[in-house]
Design a protein around this motif. Structure first.
Motif, short mmCIF file in Angstrom:
data_model
loop_
_atom_site.label_atom_id
_atom_site.label_comp_id
_atom_site.label_asym_id
_atom_site.label_seq_id
_atom_site.Cartn_x
_atom_site.Cartn_y
_atom_site.Cartn_z
N MET A 1 27.89 32.25 39.22
CA MET A 1 27.63 33.59 38.37
C MET A 1 26.68 33.98 38.17
N HIS A 2 25.94 35.09 39.27
CA HIS A 2 24.02 35.41 38.51
C HIS A 2 23.85 33.79 37.73
N GLY A 3 23.22 33.44 38.65
CA GLY A 3 22.21 31.84 38.12
C GLY A 3 21.30 32.23 39.36
N PRO A 4 20.74 31.34 39.23
CA PRO A 4 19.07 31.99 40.79
C PRO A 4 19.15 32.23 41.71
N ALA A 5 18.12 32.87 42.13
CA ALA A 5 18.23 33.97 42.85
C ALA A 5 18.55 32.97 44.29
N SER A 6 17.92 32.08 45.03
CA SER A 6 18.06 31.51 46.07
C SER A 6 19.49 31.05 46.64
N PRO A 7 20.09 29.82 45.50
CA PRO A 7 21.53 29.56 45.13
C PRO A 7 22.59 30.55 45.50
N GLY A 8 22.29 31.27 44.44
CA GLY A 8 22.77 33.00 44.05
C GLY A 8 23.24 33.04 45.81
N TRP A 62 32.17 48.60 32.49
CA TRP A 62 33.17 49.23 32.74
C TRP A 62 33.36 48.15 34.05
N ALA A 63 32.50 47.12 35.33
CA ALA A 63 32.40 46.91 35.98
C ALA A 63 33.40 45.89 35.86
N TRP A 64 33.17 44.89 34.77
CA TRP A 64 33.90 43.17 34.47
C TRP A 64 35.14 43.47 34.88
N PRO A 65 35.79 44.92 33.29
CA PRO A 65 37.58 44.75 33.29
C PRO A 65 37.74 45.53 34.16
N LEU A 66 37.51 45.91 35.49
CA LEU A 66 38.17 46.51 36.64
C LEU A 66 38.53 45.07 37.25
N TYR A 67 36.85 44.35 37.43
CA TYR A 67 37.55 42.51 38.23
C TYR A 67 38.74 42.11 37.62
N ALA A 68 38.74 42.31 35.95
CA ALA A 68 40.12 41.55 35.61
C ALA A 68 41.05 42.47 35.91
N GLY A 69 41.21 43.50 36.13
CA GLY A 69 42.54 44.19 36.68
C GLY A 69 43.04 44.03 37.88
N VAL A 70 41.74 44.22 39.17
CA VAL A 70 42.30 43.85 40.15
C VAL A 70 42.44 42.48 40.37
N PHE A 71 41.70 41.31 40.04
CA PHE A 71 42.67 40.35 40.13
C PHE A 71 43.48 40.09 38.84
N GLY A 72 43.76 40.00 38.18
CA GLY A 72 44.76 39.83 37.30
C GLY A 72 46.36 40.44 38.21
N MET A 101 36.13 34.43 34.99
CA MET A 101 34.68 34.67 34.73
C MET A 101 34.50 35.88 34.40
N ALA A 102 35.64 36.83 35.00
CA ALA A 102 35.44 38.30 34.51
C ALA A 102 35.46 38.78 32.86
N ALA A 103 36.05 37.51 32.42
CA ALA A 103 36.20 38.43 30.99
C ALA A 103 35.29 37.38 30.05
N VAL A 104 35.20 36.64 30.60
CA VAL A 104 33.43 35.80 30.30
C VAL A 104 31.87 36.61 30.68
N MET A 105 32.16 37.03 31.19
CA MET A 105 30.66 37.52 31.95
C MET A 105 30.91 39.37 30.76
N ALA A 106 31.97 39.50 30.94
CA ALA A 106 32.48 40.91 30.15
C ALA A 106 32.03 40.58 28.29
N GLY A 107 32.07 39.34 28.28
CA GLY A 107 31.91 39.09 27.10
C GLY A 107 30.78 38.53 26.44
#
Length: 197
Positions: A1-8, A62-72, A101-107
């Protein structure tokens, strides 16, 4: 989740290619394969979007709560489907991991301009560890299922060159080994994303 550019970017490419193949699998004549492929396409594209390096694009808050809702919703659908087909429990775990992971990113705090998310120590270590163990086991089992098994087969006289049993008539969306490789790729991607938490 948003790590270094090349492996990302490698993770983005892997997950996007997997999602694209799953879209092809949705054209299967088998209804169960179409349903599973739809959920896996959502997972592949969702993982690809989540893995884009933060130096290139940082999603709005707002993207992370949306992610959580879609994957929920995907997790609830997998839970419902698992009543009849237990293999959907894996989809439930995958969708739940995306919600986590979306909840972690939101927080987590937004990165400074030009810096990637580090997320060192983010999340609940016990839950992250359980998910890492699950996906490590899944990747190992899925990988062994892709190994070729050579079973001696008696070939009737005259059958050589006839194309019998070659599998050439099987559509790309119905190839079980490609579907397994797709799931293995997503399991590896999930491991990579969880390791950055």
């Amino acid at each position: 989740m948003h790590g270094p550019a090349s492996p990302g970017w490698l993770l983005v490419a892997l997950c996007a290619a997997t999602g694209a193949y799953c879209l092809l699998r949705m054209r299967s004549a088998v209804e169960e394969q179409r349903r599973a492929a739809g959920g896996e396409a959502l997972m592949g594209f969702g993982m690809a979007a989540m893995a884009i390096p933060a130096a290139v694009f940082t999603p709005p808050a707002w993207a992370w709560p949306l992610y959580a809702g879609v994957f929920g919703a995907a997790a609830l659908r997998a839970l419902w489907a698992s009543r009849a087909r237990p293999h959907h429990l894996h989809h439930l775990v995958g969708a739940s991991a995306m919600v986590y992971m979306a909840a972690v990113m939101a927080g987590s705090p937004a990165p400074a301009s030009g810096h990637a998310h580090g997320h060192a120590g983010a999340g609940v270590p016990l839950l992250t560890g359980v998910l890492l163990l699950y996906f490590t086991g899944y990747v190992l089992v899925a990988g062994t299922r892709l190994l070729p098994v050579h079973v001696p087969v008696a070939v009737p006289a005259g059958a050589v060159g006839s194309g019998a049993g070659s599998g050439s008539g099987v559509a790309w969306g119905d190839r079980p080994e490609l579907a397994r490789a797709c799931r293995l790729s997503m399991g590896i991607g999930m491991l990579a994303m969880l390791l950055t938490m």
